[in-house]
Design a protein around this motif. Structure first.
Motif, PDB file in Angstrom:
ATOM      1  N   ALA A 189       0.977  -1.124   0.041  1.00 20.57           N
ATOM      2  CA  ALA A 189       0.000  -0.017   0.018  1.00 20.57           C
ATOM      3  C   ALA A 189       0.847   1.196  -0.152  1.00 20.57           C
ATOM      4  CB  ALA A 189      -1.025  -0.052   1.070  1.00 20.57           C
ATOM      5  N   MET A 190       1.837   1.364   0.778  1.00 20.93           N
ATOM      6  CA  MET A 190       2.916   2.425   0.858  1.00 20.93           C
ATOM      7  C   MET A 190       3.384   2.604  -0.407  1.00 20.93           C
ATOM      8  SD  MET A 190       4.497   2.020   4.563  1.00 20.93           S
ATOM      9  CE  MET A 190       5.879   2.880   4.219  1.00 20.93           C
ATOM     10  N   HIS A 191       3.876   1.591  -1.305  1.00 22.57           N
ATOM     11  CA  HIS A 191       4.505   1.600  -2.550  1.00 22.57           C
ATOM     12  C   HIS A 191       3.745   2.123  -3.543  1.00 22.57           C
ATOM     13  CE1 HIS A 191       5.912  -0.041  -6.356  1.00 22.57           C
ATOM     14  NE2 HIS A 191       7.087   0.223  -5.968  1.00 22.57           N
ATOM     15  N   LYS A 192       2.111   1.611  -3.552  1.00 21.01           N
ATOM     16  CA  LYS A 192       1.260   2.212  -4.371  1.00 21.01           C
ATOM     17  C   LYS A 192       1.066   3.638  -4.225  1.00 21.01           C
ATOM     18  CE  LYS A 192      -1.274  -2.006  -5.390  1.00 21.01           C
ATOM     19  NZ  LYS A 192      -2.478  -2.853  -5.246  1.00 21.01           N
ATOM     20  N   ALA A 193       0.941   4.277  -2.939  1.00 26.47           N
ATOM     21  CA  ALA A 193       0.728   5.514  -2.669  1.00 26.47           C
ATOM     22  C   ALA A 193       2.046   6.342  -3.131  1.00 26.47           C
ATOM     23  CB  ALA A 193       0.639   5.612  -1.113  1.00 26.47           C
ATOM     24  N   GLN A 194       3.100   5.794  -2.907  1.00 23.23           N
ATOM     25  CA  GLN A 194       4.259   6.582  -3.166  1.00 23.23           C
ATOM     26  C   GLN A 194       4.506   6.760  -4.781  1.00 23.23           C
ATOM     27  OE1 GLN A 194       7.858   4.513  -1.358  1.00 23.23           O
ATOM     28  NE2 GLN A 194       7.518   5.982   0.413  1.00 23.23           N
TER      29      GLN A 194
END
Length: 79
Positions: free
Chosen positions: A42-47
């Motif tokens: 989720a963090m990777h997608k947001a970044q």
């Protein structure tokens, strides 16, 4: 000192045996790892989304800048 063992035990709550099945430690580890992996994804997608939006915004700003420079150069050509 004398006392009645049965009388003392009658006032105590019943003893409940502990479960004989020990939880599988790998289950807990696997569950934690899956949750961690989901958070990282989720963090990777947001970044990635943030970076894509930033690049798109910068490209749009650059496009506007060069458009304004072309307009400027038509009014004030170089000598």
């Amino acid at each position: 000192m004398e006392f009645d063992i049965d009388a003392d035990l009658a006032d105590d709550p019943p003893i409940i045996p502990s479960p004989t099945r020990v939880p599988d430690p790998t289950f807990s580890f696997d569950t934690r790892f899956i949750v961690f992996e989901e958070r990282m994804t989720a963090m990777h997608k947001a970044q990635k989304k943030f970076l894509q939006e930033s690049v798109t915004s910068m490209q749009e700003e650059q496009r506007k800048f060069f458009e304004e420079m072309r307009t400027f150069m038509t009014y004030f050509p170089p000598p």
